[in-house]
Write a protein that holds these residues in place. Sequence first.
Motif, PDB file in Angstrom:
ATOM      1  N   PHE A 138       0.778  -1.239   0.040  1.00  0.00           N
ATOM      2  CA  PHE A 138       0.041   0.152   0.050  1.00  0.00           C
ATOM      3  C   PHE A 138       0.847   1.127   0.004  1.00  0.00           C
ATOM      4  CE2 PHE A 138      -2.476   3.459   2.273  1.00  0.00           C
ATOM      5  CZ  PHE A 138      -3.631   3.457   1.265  1.00  0.00           C
ATOM      6  N   LEU A 139       1.812   1.371   0.888  1.00  0.00           N
ATOM      7  CA  LEU A 139       2.796   2.552   0.912  1.00  0.00           C
ATOM      8  C   LEU A 139       3.619   2.616  -0.394  1.00  0.00           C
ATOM      9  CD1 LEU A 139       4.374   2.077   4.551  1.00  0.00           C
ATOM     10  CD2 LEU A 139       2.616   3.869   3.703  1.00  0.00           C
ATOM     11  N   LEU A 140       3.962   1.714  -1.119  1.00  0.00           N
ATOM     12  CA  LEU A 140       4.696   1.804  -2.333  1.00  0.00           C
ATOM     13  C   LEU A 140       3.738   2.390  -3.498  1.00  0.00           C
ATOM     14  CD1 LEU A 140       6.482  -1.950  -2.960  1.00  0.00           C
ATOM     15  CD2 LEU A 140       7.573   0.687  -2.506  1.00  0.00           C
ATOM     16  N   LYS A 141       2.573   2.204  -3.425  1.00  0.00           N
ATOM     17  CA  LYS A 141       1.453   2.444  -4.349  1.00  0.00           C
ATOM     18  C   LYS A 141       0.952   3.933  -4.033  1.00  0.00           C
ATOM     19  CE  LYS A 141       0.678  -1.880  -5.929  1.00  0.00           C
ATOM     20  NZ  LYS A 141      -0.425  -3.091  -6.243  1.00  0.00           N
ATOM     21  N   VAL A 142       1.249   4.296  -2.749  1.00  0.00           N
ATOM     22  CA  VAL A 142       0.321   5.749  -2.228  1.00  0.00           C
ATOM     23  C   VAL A 142       0.730   6.919  -3.288  1.00  0.00           C
ATOM     24  CG1 VAL A 142       0.840   7.370  -0.323  1.00  0.00           C
ATOM     25  CG2 VAL A 142      -0.224   5.120   0.213  1.00  0.00           C
ATOM     26  N   ASN A 143       2.019   7.075  -3.520  1.00  0.00           N
ATOM     27  CA  ASN A 143       2.462   8.045  -4.033  1.00  0.00           C
ATOM     28  C   ASN A 143       2.020   8.203  -5.739  1.00  0.00           C
ATOM     29  OD1 ASN A 143       3.873   9.213  -2.144  1.00  0.00           O
ATOM     30  ND2 ASN A 143       5.870   8.191  -2.408  1.00  0.00           N
ATOM     31  N   GLU A 144       1.486   6.929  -6.117  1.00  0.00           N
ATOM     32  CA  GLU A 144       1.136   6.796  -7.528  1.00  0.00           C
ATOM     33  C   GLU A 144      -0.369   7.379  -7.543  1.00  0.00           C
ATOM     34  OE1 GLU A 144       1.570   2.898  -8.963  1.00  0.00           O
ATOM     35  OE2 GLU A 144       3.976   2.595  -8.356  1.00  0.00           O
ATOM     36  N   ALA A 145      -0.978   7.155  -6.329  1.00  0.00           N
ATOM     37  CA  ALA A 145      -2.414   7.790  -6.227  1.00  0.00           C
ATOM     38  C   ALA A 145      -2.511   9.262  -6.626  1.00  0.00           C
ATOM     39  CB  ALA A 145      -3.048   6.938  -4.988  1.00  0.00           C
ATOM     40  N   GLY A 146      -3.110   9.683  -7.328  1.00  0.00           N
ATOM     41  CA  GLY A 146      -3.119  11.166  -7.840  1.00  0.00           C
ATOM     42  C   GLY A 146      -4.254  11.906  -6.951  1.00  0.00           C
ATOM     43  N   SER A 147      -5.365  11.016  -6.336  1.00  0.00           N
ATOM     44  CA  SER A 147      -6.388  11.837  -5.362  1.00  0.00           C
ATOM     45  C   SER A 147      -6.738  11.006  -4.582  1.00  0.00           C
ATOM     46  CB  SER A 147      -7.532  11.763  -6.587  1.00  0.00           C
ATOM     47  OG  SER A 147      -8.179  10.490  -7.166  1.00  0.00           O
ATOM     48  N   ILE A 148      -7.689  11.466  -3.775  1.00  0.00           N
ATOM     49  CA  ILE A 148      -8.046  10.542  -2.478  1.00  0.00           C
ATOM     50  C   ILE A 148      -8.926   9.561  -2.967  1.00  0.00           C
ATOM     51  CG2 ILE A 148      -9.559  10.887  -0.595  1.00  0.00           C
ATOM     52  CD1 ILE A 148      -8.622  13.778  -0.046  1.00  0.00           C
ATOM     53  N   GLU A 149      -9.713   9.716  -3.899  1.00  0.00           N
ATOM     54  CA  GLU A 149     -10.513   8.470  -4.424  1.00  0.00           C
ATOM     55  C   GLU A 149      -9.696   7.430  -4.845  1.00  0.00           C
ATOM     56  OE1 GLU A 149     -12.986  12.111  -4.622  1.00  0.00           O
ATOM     57  OE2 GLU A 149     -10.816  11.806  -5.251  1.00  0.00           O
ATOM     58  N   SER A 150      -8.483   7.544  -5.468  1.00  0.00           N
ATOM     59  CA  SER A 150      -7.576   6.610  -6.071  1.00  0.00           C
ATOM     60  C   SER A 150      -6.968   5.808  -4.971  1.00  0.00           C
ATOM     61  CB  SER A 150      -6.742   6.984  -6.998  1.00  0.00           C
ATOM     62  OG  SER A 150      -5.810   8.295  -6.712  1.00  0.00           O
ATOM     63  N   LEU A 151      -6.751   6.735  -3.822  1.00  0.00           N
ATOM     64  CA  LEU A 151      -6.138   6.277  -2.386  1.00  0.00           C
ATOM     65  C   LEU A 151      -7.109   5.016  -2.059  1.00  0.00           C
ATOM     66  CD1 LEU A 151      -4.446   9.047  -0.595  1.00  0.00           C
ATOM     67  CD2 LEU A 151      -3.399   6.922  -1.499  1.00  0.00           C
ATOM     68  N   ALA A 152      -8.464   5.579  -1.982  1.00  0.00           N
ATOM     69  CA  ALA A 152      -9.471   4.724  -1.260  1.00  0.00           C
ATOM     70  C   ALA A 152      -9.695   3.396  -1.886  1.00  0.00           C
ATOM     71  CB  ALA A 152     -10.702   5.720  -1.206  1.00  0.00           C
ATOM     72  N   GLN A 153      -9.662   3.686  -3.321  1.00  0.00           N
ATOM     73  CA  GLN A 153      -9.647   2.452  -4.153  1.00  0.00           C
ATOM     74  C   GLN A 153      -8.658   1.362  -4.027  1.00  0.00           C
ATOM     75  OE1 GLN A 153     -12.177   1.554  -6.251  1.00  0.00           O
ATOM     76  NE2 GLN A 153     -11.557  -0.158  -6.811  1.00  0.00           N
ATOM     77  N   LEU A 154      -7.467   1.924  -3.815  1.00  0.00           N
ATOM     78  CA  LEU A 154      -6.184   1.098  -3.633  1.00  0.00           C
ATOM     79  C   LEU A 154      -6.490   0.418  -1.979  1.00  0.00           C
ATOM     80  CD1 LEU A 154      -3.492   0.365  -4.419  1.00  0.00           C
ATOM     81  CD2 LEU A 154      -2.687   2.421  -3.306  1.00  0.00           C
ATOM     82  N   ALA A 155      -7.085   1.181  -1.205  1.00  0.00           N
ATOM     83  CA  ALA A 155      -7.171   0.616   0.184  1.00  0.00           C
ATOM     84  C   ALA A 155      -8.302  -0.610   0.073  1.00  0.00           C
ATOM     85  CB  ALA A 155      -7.699   1.690   1.109  1.00  0.00           C
ATOM     86  N   CYS A 156      -9.591  -0.468  -0.642  1.00  0.00           N
ATOM     87  CA  CYS A 156     -10.537  -1.419  -0.773  1.00  0.00           C
ATOM     88  C   CYS A 156     -10.021  -2.583  -1.412  1.00  0.00           C
ATOM     89  CB  CYS A 156     -11.766  -0.683  -1.970  1.00  0.00           C
ATOM     90  SG  CYS A 156     -12.665   0.461  -1.166  1.00  0.00           S
ATOM     91  N   GLN A 157      -9.084  -2.547  -2.366  1.00  0.00           N
ATOM     92  CA  GLN A 157      -8.475  -3.691  -2.873  1.00  0.00           C
ATOM     93  C   GLN A 157      -7.480  -4.563  -1.805  1.00  0.00           C
ATOM     94  OE1 GLN A 157      -6.550  -1.825  -6.169  1.00  0.00           O
ATOM     95  NE2 GLN A 157      -8.497  -1.551  -7.430  1.00  0.00           N
ATOM     96  N   HIS A 158      -6.880  -3.739  -1.205  1.00  0.00           N
ATOM     97  CA  HIS A 158      -6.117  -4.343  -0.182  1.00  0.00           C
ATOM     98  C   HIS A 158      -6.680  -5.182   0.842  1.00  0.00           C
ATOM     99  CE1 HIS A 158      -2.565  -2.416  -2.336  1.00  0.00           C
ATOM    100  NE2 HIS A 158      -1.716  -3.146  -1.685  1.00  0.00           N
ATOM    101  N   VAL A 159      -7.649  -4.476   1.469  1.00  0.00           N
ATOM    102  CA  VAL A 159      -8.617  -4.831   2.383  1.00  0.00           C
ATOM    103  C   VAL A 159      -9.458  -6.166   1.855  1.00  0.00           C
ATOM    104  CG1 VAL A 159     -10.553  -4.429   3.941  1.00  0.00           C
ATOM    105  CG2 VAL A 159      -8.651  -2.881   3.723  1.00  0.00           C
ATOM    106  N   ARG A 160      -9.783  -6.190   0.832  1.00  0.00           N
ATOM    107  CA  ARG A 160     -10.623  -7.398   0.296  1.00  0.00           C
ATOM    108  C   ARG A 160      -9.781  -8.450   0.080  1.00  0.00           C
ATOM    109  NH1 ARG A 160     -12.543  -9.381  -4.900  1.00  0.00           N
ATOM    110  NH2 ARG A 160     -14.333 -10.550  -4.526  1.00  0.00           N
ATOM    111  N   SER A 161      -8.466  -8.207  -0.293  1.00  0.00           N
ATOM    112  CA  SER A 161      -7.347  -9.543  -0.408  1.00  0.00           C
ATOM    113  C   SER A 161      -7.069 -10.063   0.816  1.00  0.00           C
ATOM    114  CB  SER A 161      -6.224  -8.934  -1.329  1.00  0.00           C
ATOM    115  OG  SER A 161      -5.406  -8.153  -0.422  1.00  0.00           O
ATOM    116  N   VAL A 162      -7.320  -9.421   1.834  1.00  0.00           N
ATOM    117  CA  VAL A 162      -6.560  -9.858   3.293  1.00  0.00           C
ATOM    118  C   VAL A 162      -7.983 -10.363   3.681  1.00  0.00           C
ATOM    119  CG1 VAL A 162      -6.109  -9.147   5.604  1.00  0.00           C
ATOM    120  CG2 VAL A 162      -5.057  -8.358   3.623  1.00  0.00           C
ATOM    121  N   THR A 163      -9.346  -9.967   3.734  1.00  0.00           N
ATOM    122  CA  THR A 163     -10.334 -10.355   4.464  1.00  0.00           C
ATOM    123  C   THR A 163     -11.209 -11.535   3.584  1.00  0.00           C
ATOM    124  OG1 THR A 163     -11.684  -8.807   3.552  1.00  0.00           O
ATOM    125  CG2 THR A 163     -10.524  -8.253   5.625  1.00  0.00           C
ATOM    126  N   GLY A 164     -10.939 -11.372   2.399  1.00  0.00           N
ATOM    127  CA  GLY A 164     -11.986 -12.205   1.340  1.00  0.00           C
ATOM    128  C   GLY A 164     -13.229 -11.880   1.456  1.00  0.00           C
TER     129      GLY A 164
END
Length: 746
Positions: A138-164
């Motif tokens: 997540f930290l590696l990809k934070v700087n690539e996210a240009g907006s809060i929406e794209s940060l939130a999308q990144l977080a959704c994907q990571h949380v789903r991959s952990v929780t299933g």
Amino acid sequence: MTQAAPAPALDLSTCDQEPIRTPGSIQPHGFMLTLAPDLAVLQASANLAAWSGMAAEGAIGRPLADVIGAAAAQRLAPELAADRGPHPYYLGTVATANGRHFDVLAHRWDGVTIAEFEAVDRAEPADFRNLYPLIGDFLLKVNEAGSIESLAQLACQHVRSVTGFGRVLVYRFDADGHGHVMAEARDEGYHSYLGQHFPASDIPVQARELYKLSRIRLIQDATYTPAALVPALNPVTGKPNDLSFAALRSVSPVHLQYMRNMNTLASMSVSLVVKGRLWGLISCHNEDAAPVAFEKRTACEQLGQILALCIESREDAAELQFRLEVRRTMVSMLAGLTQGSDFIENLANVFPDLLRFARAAGAAIVVDDRVLTYGDTPEQDDIVALVDWLTLHDHGDVFHTDKLSALYPAGERLVRNASGLLAMPISRIHKHYLLWFRPEWVHTIEWAGNPHAKEPAPGAPTQLSPRTSFAAWRETIHGTSLPWHGGEIELALEFRTALLGIALERAEQMAELAEELGRANKELEAFSYSVSHDLRAPLRHIVGFADLLLESAGGEDAQQRQRFLRNIKEAARLAGKLVDDLLSFSQMGRASLRPTTVDMNDLVAACLDKLALETRGRNIDWDIGPLPTIWADPAFLHLAVFNLLSNAVKFTGQRDPAAIRVHAEDHPHETVFHVADNGAGFNMEYVHKLFGVFQRLHRMEDFAGTGIGLANVRRIVERHNGRVWAQSVQGEGATFSFALPKQNQH
């Protein structure tokens, strides 16, 4: 998928008052014990027997080792002895006496140690290795996210991959508490809520406060039967236990029914707290019951905290950029407001900047009955009526609304170009206002279900329950403008303060000008009277003696004619001296100062050389002390000092010897000079007249002079931002003093 059974009817009328922090029960996928400092059991959850084989009632008062086994108790005892605060911490994984394995969480709260035992299928401790790849990626990809929406999308994907979980979304709360889904990651079989809004009523106020305290909450199965605490009251407090921070805390039946209505049996929420306020949630849904191990929950909680920090950073940067732009516009406006003398005209000249400052479509300046408008504004009569309403209902320093029609009765007809209003009074006394108008912003909101739909009343065929429909429902919003930004409101207040400062400065300038004009008029009156009086006397002498000279033209008395001619010459000389001194006084007010370094010892010596003719034959004792070097206009200051010394010479004319002393005093902020004599002095009752034009405190017959010298002294000193004064005892001498400020010196 597990199909939820019909739930009993729920009374939603007191939903906001429900004791969600003290439910008195837990979710049954584990058991809870509350412990005394000596690790004796104070309370146990009613499902203890199902997990450990010992009934809850039988565990009360017994040592922890009797309930979970000696080995497990010995393993946990050192950790339980530590008080690490209200947030649950992981003690490890233990096996109870019956061979079952549990992850153990504990925290101190409400006067007891709350120990939670979550059942797990493994004997090993929780593996936190899930945490590092999740957070690291997540930290590696934070700087690539240009907006809060794209940060939130990144977080959704990571949380789903952990929780299933089948669907993970991030939604943000608006100013009214409604949630807007801004990002989503989901399985193809799950309904999408992306872009939709959830009404504020879905999460009561007390639930929001609890989300701020406890940053993560898991519901494994919405069909669970709660396990009550035994006994029901906390033995330490005598009240129901506060389970705000407990991971197993039971949740509201209303919320469980809400989940089932949403076809969700498992959910997890991670709070996004930004600067102490609940900014939004990471919300996870699953259509089937689903456990989430503690280490995975911890990974998601950490990711939520990092996301909140990233959101804060991005919002702060955007806020700073916005405020810089607005402030830049404000500075440009303020510069324009200082150009001309007419304050209102100056405001009108910066109308384009005024619109840009508030991102408005129209602006108006109201000064009593005068209305100046620019851009798309209501009619003048409507603006006047609006200002009357604003004046009647005092709204403080700044009034703003994005729905004027909801507050102002006549606002309905102004909706097209004045749905939004930002107004501020420029005066507390007069009806002076600066107004900005924003037009109607017609937009559509897509809700997850109709937020305005009324639930059936109790007793109706359909059971009363939380929302049952989450189908997309679109609402078109009329009568509102784009909302006013907090930075715009704050900078508008700052702008108002600056405007009042400019207005006050102008008022002070006008007051100073009026005072100066008043002084000038009085001075002019005295000046005119003195000129007419003093200049008339020598002219009368000239005319009178000329007539006498003509009458004696035929006589033989040559000596008499010589006396008449001498008198005519003396009167003409006096008249000329008056004119010269008047010219000099006039020049004192117009000529520019050319300050430089002045050695006062040299300047006084030059004045004494100039006085040599007047003092010839006089017995004068000069006492000239050491004098400093100052910063002043040498020509003007020479005239001032010469006038003071000449004055001392004149008024000591009847003293033998005459004593004249010149000395200086050094003060922190100014240098003071004194010229003292032992001459005639003056009556201190008339000291206020001393430095006026043509003001004399002695008869001209006794002490000749035009009465302009001391007026020149005052004008010269005041041109240097200094001050002048005098002290005297009549018949014993006088001291004339002046002070020059040091800030004028280099």
